[in-house]
Scaffold this active site. Structure first.
Site, PDB file in Angstrom:
ATOM      1  N   ASP A  13       0.848  -1.450   0.044  1.00 28.36           N
ATOM      2  CA  ASP A  13      -0.058   0.040  -0.121  1.00 28.36           C
ATOM      3  C   ASP A  13       0.702   1.222   0.189  1.00 28.36           C
ATOM      4  OD1 ASP A  13      -2.262  -1.817   0.228  1.00 28.36           O
ATOM      5  OD2 ASP A  13      -1.973  -1.825   2.349  1.00 28.36           O
ATOM      6  N   HIS A  42      -4.148  -2.817  -6.032  1.00 27.71           N
ATOM      7  CA  HIS A  42      -3.499  -1.626  -6.613  1.00 27.71           C
ATOM      8  C   HIS A  42      -4.525  -0.666  -7.005  1.00 27.71           C
ATOM      9  CE1 HIS A  42       0.458  -3.825  -7.082  1.00 27.71           C
ATOM     10  NE2 HIS A  42       0.104  -3.654  -5.862  1.00 27.71           N
TER      11      HIS A  42
END
Ligand code: IMP
Ligand code: MG
Length: 341
Positions: A13, A42
């Protein structure tokens, strides 16, 4: 033309989706290969559109790019076909014959206590269980799935031949260095190695073929699930600083800590970083939101970046200043890393 790989420097992340989205859009690589699996989300934001991708490469924005899924990756058929539609990449996305296929029973397996899923805070997507089946040599591979027959290719061969022809190829790593099964905070880790070398292996290219290793850091550290997080902020502190985030795949609130130089140094070492991308600079320096030129960044932001560069001894070539992929300061030409021209 080079082979470049994008990997996460912290716990996932870091904004790899944003960086990969930008690089796909601007560099228009011949090929982009996604590694890992559907536990890794993503996010790509472009022109008011948001894609939350779990298997299609975040490099998808240029129609010229051929999108591949690595041999070492694991897919789920429903997720794959849904994302192919959402991104409109049918006809230019292909899957390696040896890519693994996750089934419902893997998700069930992860619910058993044996998997420590609760303690570790697994995303419960069946990825770890499918890896177990792979090691036991009983996992179904893409080449044996009828629904995939039109998509099957030899990814290692395609990538190596494209490099021989001088095409630009990007590899999209997933998660982050410290979630690595080998180099992370074991047992609070994922079910694969998540360093650059591992993703080369997932694709089938040797270490001598890589030209650029782009390690992505966020301007602060986040972690979902269990495991150590140095200098962790309380929820209230994180919220006050505007650093609270919700996880892409699981919808959980992410734990937050300030930027960690020690971890960053180690990630640079473990991945042989040649370039660093930093995302969410605008979270630390609000006045720099969506600035796109180095000279227009605030003095404080530039100082922060230069200090980091001096400590890590790796050029900070890409600086994210907002969600949209185009909110990016791209210093590659200026720092001698340009390959477009
Ligand atoms: P699993 O790989 O889904 O079993 O999760 C193992 C650990 O890695 C858990 O703490 C997850 O929250 C974390 N994790 C797995 N994938 C990601 C990711 O893509 N981003 C952030 N954390 C992840
Ligand atoms: Mg993510």
């Amino acid at each position: 033309m080079p082979l470049a790989i994008v990997v996460g420097g912290f716990f996932g992340d870091e904004g790899k989706g944003k960086v990969a989205g930008y690089l796909g859009y601007t560099d228009k690589p011949g090929i982009a290969v996604r590694c890992g699996s559907i536990n890794a989300g993503h996010t790509v934001v472009y022109n008011n559109r948001v894609w939350k991708l779990r298997i299609v490469p975040s490099f998808f924005l240029s129609w010229r790019t051929r999108l591949l899924i690595a041999s070492g990756a694991l897919i789920r058929l429903d997720v794959l076909f849904r994302e192919i539609e959402e991104t409109g990449v049918r006809g230019r996305l292909f899957v390696d014959k040896h890519t693994g296929v996750i089934e419902d029973r893997h998700v069930e397996m992860e619910k058993s206590d044996e998997f420590l899923s609760k303690v570790i805070g697994s995303t419960l997507q069946g990825v770890g269980a499918a890896m177990v089946d792979r090691v036991l040599r009983r996992l179904r591979l893409a080449k044996d799935v009828k629904e995939l027959s039109d998509l099957i290719v030899d990814v290692a061969l395609e990538v190596n031949e494209a490099l021989d022809r001088g095409e630009l190829v990007y590899i999209e790593g997933v998660q982050g260095t410290f979630l690595s099964l080998y180099h992370g905070t074991y047992p609070y880790v994922t079910s694969r190695d998540t360093t650059a070398s591992a993703f080369l292996s997932e694709v089938g290219v040797g270490p001598k073929r890589v030209d650029h290793v782009i390690v992505v850091f966020k301007s602060y550290v986040t972690r979902v699930g269990g495991g150590p997080l140095e200098n962790e902020l309380s929820l209230e502190e994180a919220q006050k600083m505007g650093l609270l985030e919700v996880a892409t795949v699981t919808g959980r609130v992410r734990r937050v800590a300030p930027f960690n130089i020690g971890l960053a140094k180690r990630a640079v070492m473990l991945n042989s970083a040649t370039q660093i991308a930093i995302t969410r600079l605008d979270a630390l320096f609000k006045e720099d939101r969506c600035v796109r030129e180095w000279s227009k960044l605030s003095l404080n932001a530039r100082r922060w970046i230069e200090e980091l560069e001096n400590i890590l001894k790796v050029p900070l070539t890409l600086i994210g200043t907002g969600e949209d992929i185009l909110c990016m300061v791209d210093r590659r030409e200026e720092l001698g890393f340009g390959w477009r021209r």
